[in-house]
Design a protein around this motif. Structure first.
Motif, PDB file in Angstrom:
ATOM      1  N   SER A  63       0.825  -1.210   0.000  1.00 12.58           N
ATOM      2  CA  SER A  63       0.000   0.000   0.000  1.00 12.58           C
ATOM      3  C   SER A  63       0.857   1.256   0.000  1.00 12.58           C
ATOM      4  O   SER A  63       0.511   2.256  -0.642  1.00 12.58           O
ATOM      5  N   SER A  64       1.986   1.222   0.709  1.00 12.60           N
ATOM      6  CA  SER A  64       2.887   2.377   0.725  1.00 12.60           C
ATOM      7  C   SER A  64       3.494   2.625  -0.649  1.00 12.60           C
ATOM      8  O   SER A  64       3.634   3.778  -1.084  1.00 12.60           O
ATOM      9  N   CYS A  65       3.864   1.540  -1.356  1.00 14.39           N
ATOM     10  CA  CYS A  65       4.417   1.706  -2.712  1.00 14.39           C
ATOM     11  C   CYS A  65       3.370   2.291  -3.656  1.00 14.39           C
ATOM     12  O   CYS A  65       3.681   3.159  -4.483  1.00 14.39           O
ATOM     13  N   VAL A  66       2.124   1.816  -3.537  1.00 18.81           N
ATOM     14  CA  VAL A  66       1.062   2.353  -4.388  1.00 18.81           C
ATOM     15  C   VAL A  66       0.828   3.827  -4.070  1.00 18.81           C
ATOM     16  O   VAL A  66       0.659   4.661  -4.977  1.00 18.81           O
ATOM     17  N   THR A  67       0.820   4.169  -2.788  1.00 18.22           N
ATOM     18  CA  THR A  67       0.610   5.562  -2.390  1.00 18.22           C
ATOM     19  C   THR A  67       1.705   6.466  -2.945  1.00 18.22           C
ATOM     20  O   THR A  67       1.448   7.614  -3.316  1.00 18.22           O
ATOM     21  N   THR A  68       2.919   5.958  -3.018  1.00 19.18           N
ATOM     22  CA  THR A  68       4.041   6.789  -3.464  1.00 19.18           C
ATOM     23  C   THR A  68       3.883   7.233  -4.908  1.00 19.18           C
ATOM     24  O   THR A  68       4.208   8.379  -5.248  1.00 19.18           O
ATOM     25  N   PHE A  69       3.364   6.364  -5.755  1.00 19.41           N
ATOM     26  CA  PHE A  69       3.441   6.628  -7.190  1.00 19.41           C
ATOM     27  C   PHE A  69       2.103   7.003  -7.836  1.00 19.41           C
ATOM     28  O   PHE A  69       2.101   7.482  -8.968  1.00 19.41           O
ATOM     29  N   VAL A  70       0.974   6.804  -7.163  1.00 17.61           N
ATOM     30  CA  VAL A  70      -0.298   7.181  -7.791  1.00 17.61           C
ATOM     31  C   VAL A  70      -0.515   8.688  -7.656  1.00 17.61           C
ATOM     32  O   VAL A  70      -0.201   9.288  -6.617  1.00 17.61           O
ATOM     33  N   PRO A  71      -1.041   9.350  -8.685  1.00 20.14           N
ATOM     34  CA  PRO A  71      -1.291  10.801  -8.621  1.00 20.14           C
ATOM     35  C   PRO A  71      -2.646  11.113  -8.009  1.00 20.14           C
ATOM     36  O   PRO A  71      -3.498  11.781  -8.620  1.00 20.14           O
ATOM     37  N   LEU A  72      -2.877  10.658  -6.800  1.00 21.09           N
ATOM     38  CA  LEU A  72      -4.184  10.847  -6.155  1.00 21.09           C
ATOM     39  C   LEU A  72      -4.040  11.420  -4.752  1.00 21.09           C
ATOM     40  O   LEU A  72      -4.859  11.140  -3.878  1.00 21.09           O
ATOM     41  N   TRP A  73      -3.017  12.229  -4.559  1.00 17.39           N
ATOM     42  CA  TRP A  73      -2.837  12.827  -3.242  1.00 17.39           C
ATOM     43  C   TRP A  73      -3.803  13.984  -3.014  1.00 17.39           C
ATOM     44  O   TRP A  73      -4.242  14.208  -1.889  1.00 17.39           O
ATOM     45  N   LYS A  74      -4.129  14.711  -4.081  1.00 20.66           N
ATOM     46  CA  LYS A  74      -5.066  15.825  -3.993  1.00 20.66           C
ATOM     47  C   LYS A  74      -6.020  15.778  -5.179  1.00 20.66           C
ATOM     48  O   LYS A  74      -5.631  15.373  -6.277  1.00 20.66           O
ATOM     49  N   ASN A  75      -7.273  16.204  -4.932  1.00 24.82           N
ATOM     50  CA  ASN A  75      -8.281  16.288  -5.979  1.00 24.82           C
ATOM     51  C   ASN A  75      -8.775  17.731  -6.087  1.00 24.82           C
ATOM     52  O   ASN A  75      -8.864  18.447  -5.082  1.00 24.82           O
ATOM     53  N   ASN A 101      -6.048  15.805 -10.552  1.00 20.73           N
ATOM     54  CA  ASN A 101      -5.439  14.977  -9.504  1.00 20.73           C
ATOM     55  C   ASN A 101      -3.949  15.266  -9.441  1.00 20.73           C
ATOM     56  O   ASN A 101      -3.283  15.298 -10.482  1.00 20.73           O
ATOM     57  N   MET A 102      -3.460  15.463  -8.235  1.00 22.00           N
ATOM     58  CA  MET A 102      -2.033  15.753  -8.040  1.00 22.00           C
ATOM     59  C   MET A 102      -1.394  14.669  -7.192  1.00 22.00           C
ATOM     60  O   MET A 102      -1.970  14.215  -6.196  1.00 22.00           O
ATOM     61  N   GLY A 107      -7.234  13.402  -1.602  1.00 23.11           N
ATOM     62  CA  GLY A 107      -7.355  12.362  -2.602  1.00 23.11           C
ATOM     63  C   GLY A 107      -7.378  10.981  -1.974  1.00 23.11           C
ATOM     64  O   GLY A 107      -7.165  10.818  -0.761  1.00 23.11           O
ATOM     65  N   GLU A 108      -7.628   9.977  -2.801  1.00 26.28           N
ATOM     66  CA  GLU A 108      -7.705   8.607  -2.289  1.00 26.28           C
ATOM     67  C   GLU A 108      -6.369   8.126  -1.739  1.00 26.28           C
ATOM     68  O   GLU A 108      -6.323   7.320  -0.799  1.00 26.28           O
ATOM     69  N   ALA A 109      -5.266   8.622  -2.280  1.00 27.98           N
ATOM     70  CA  ALA A 109      -3.949   8.193  -1.809  1.00 27.98           C
ATOM     71  C   ALA A 109      -3.683   8.650  -0.375  1.00 27.98           C
ATOM     72  O   ALA A 109      -2.886   8.016   0.334  1.00 27.98           O
ATOM     73  N   THR A 110      -4.327   9.723   0.039  1.00 30.74           N
ATOM     74  CA  THR A 110      -4.134  10.186   1.419  1.00 30.74           C
ATOM     75  C   THR A 110      -4.621   9.139   2.407  1.00 30.74           C
ATOM     76  O   THR A 110      -3.928   8.787   3.372  1.00 30.74           O
ATOM     77  N   PHE A 111      -5.813   8.627   2.188  1.00 29.61           N
ATOM     78  CA  PHE A 111      -6.365   7.611   3.094  1.00 29.61           C
ATOM     79  C   PHE A 111      -5.601   6.286   2.968  1.00 29.61           C
ATOM     80  O   PHE A 111      -5.371   5.599   3.963  1.00 29.61           O
ATOM     81  N   LEU A 112      -5.205   5.939   1.737  1.00 30.77           N
ATOM     82  CA  LEU A 112      -4.421   4.722   1.560  1.00 30.77           C
ATOM     83  C   LEU A 112      -3.081   4.824   2.279  1.00 30.77           C
ATOM     84  O   LEU A 112      -2.594   3.842   2.857  1.00 30.77           O
ATOM     85  N   GLY A 113      -2.475   6.005   2.262  1.00 32.16           N
ATOM     86  CA  GLY A 113      -1.210   6.191   2.968  1.00 32.16           C
ATOM     87  C   GLY A 113      -1.355   6.066   4.469  1.00 32.16           C
ATOM     88  O   GLY A 113      -0.470   5.499   5.149  1.00 32.16           O
ATOM     89  N   TRP A 114      -2.460   6.562   5.023  1.00 33.83           N
ATOM     90  CA  TRP A 114      -2.686   6.392   6.462  1.00 33.83           C
ATOM     91  C   TRP A 114      -2.847   4.926   6.827  1.00 33.83           C
ATOM     92  O   TRP A 114      -2.288   4.470   7.832  1.00 33.83           O
ATOM     93  N   PHE A 115      -3.599   4.193   6.030  1.00 39.25           N
ATOM     94  CA  PHE A 115      -3.735   2.753   6.297  1.00 39.25           C
ATOM     95  C   PHE A 115      -2.395   2.043   6.148  1.00 39.25           C
ATOM     96  O   PHE A 115      -2.069   1.143   6.935  1.00 39.25           O
TER      97      PHE A 115
END
Length: 224
Positions: free
Chosen positions: A23-35, A47-48, A163-171
Motif C-alpha cells: 500500500s505504501s508503494c502504491v501511495t508513493t506513485f499514484v497521482p491521487l494525493w489531492k483532488n 489529480n495531483m 485524494g484517495e492516496a491520502t487515506f491509503l497512505g494512512w492505512f
C-alpha cells in the motif's frame, strides 16, 4: 501456549507488514494525493501526486504531466518524495529481516538467538517505515486543510481536497507500524537456547560394562 501465540503473532505481523508495504508503494506513485474540481468545467477532475498532475475528463481520457522541476515543488511535496521512497526501502528491508527470523523459516534454525535479533530488527525497521509513511501523508493533508480554509483566498478560487492516496497512505503507515510491533513482541516468546539433543539409548551389554559386570567368555566350559 506462548509458542502458539508467538507463531500467530508472527503470521499476523508479516501479513500486515506486507500489506502495508504494498500500500505504501502504491501511495508513493499514484497521482491521487489531492483532488480538484473546477466550477467552470465540472467535466474535468484534476489529480495531483508526488510525481505528476493528471486531468481526468468525462469521456474517461486521462492526461498526465510530470512536475517540471524538483526544486520548484512545494516543500511538503519535496520532502514527501524522499520520505516515501525511504519508507518503501525500509519496508522491504524490514520484511526480509523479519522473514529470516520467523520460527518456520529454516534460515539460522540452529541459532535461535540470531533469529530473535533478526526478528527484532525487522520489527523495528517496519515500525520506522510506518512512521516515515504517516509523516509525509499527514503533512500534505494538514497543508491541504489549511489551504482549503484560507480566508485570504477568494471563494471563486478552486480548492484542493483530499485524494484517495491520502487515506491509503494512512492505512499503509498503520499496517506497517502494527505489523512491526507484533513481530517485535513475538520475538520475546522465542526460545533463545537450542533444544537438547536426544540421548541415544545404550544396548544392554554396554550398560553392563559401564556398571562393572563383565560377561562370561564365549569359549568357557560348562560346569556340570
Amino acid at each position: 501456549m506462548a509458542g502458539g501465540w508467538g507463531a500467530k503473532a508472527q503470521a499476523g505481523g508479516m501479513l500486515l507488514a506486507l500489506l502495508g508495504w504494498v500500500s505504501s508503494c502504491v501511495t508513493t506513485f499514484v497521482p491521487l494525493w489531492k483532488n480538484l474540481n473546477l466550477d467552470l468545467n465540472e467535466l474535468e477532475v484534476w489529480n495531483m501526486g508526488l510525481w505528476q498532475v493528471c486531468i481526468t475528463q468525462e469521456e474517461g481520457v486521462v492526461e498526465c504531466q510530470a512536475h517540471g522541476s524538483f526544486l520548484a515543488l512545494p516543500p511538503e511535496l519535496r520532502i514527501s518524495r524522499l520520505l516515501m521512497c525511504l519508507s518503501n526501502g525500509l519496508g522491504l528491508l524490514g520484511c526480509l529481516l523479519a522473514a529470516l527470523g520467523l520460527e518456520g523459516w529454516r534460515a539460522c534454525e540452529d541459532k535461535p538467538g540470531r533469529k530473535q535479533r533478526l526478528l527484532l530488527a525487522g520489527g523495528a525497521t517496519l515500525g520506522t517505515a510506518g512512521i516515515t509513511t504517516l509523516a509525509p501523508v499527514s503533512w500534505v493533508a494538514y497543508n491541504t486543510v489549511l489551504d482549503f480554509w484560507d480566508e485570504t483566498v477568494p471563494d471563486i478560487v478552486p480548492r484542493w481536497e483530499f485524494g484517495e492516496a491520502t487515506f491509503l497512505g494512512w492505512f499503509a503507515g498503520a499496517f506497517l507500524a502494527t505489523g512491526g510491533l507484533l513481530l517485535a513482541c513475538s520475538a520475546r516468546s522465542m526460545r533463545t537456547t537450542p533444544p537438547p539433543a536426544p540421548t541415544c539409548r545404550q544396548p544392554p551389554s554396554t550398560r553392563a560394562l559401564a556398571a562393572g559386570h563383565h560377561p562370561p567368555p564365549k569359549n568357557a566350559d560348562l560346569v556340570i
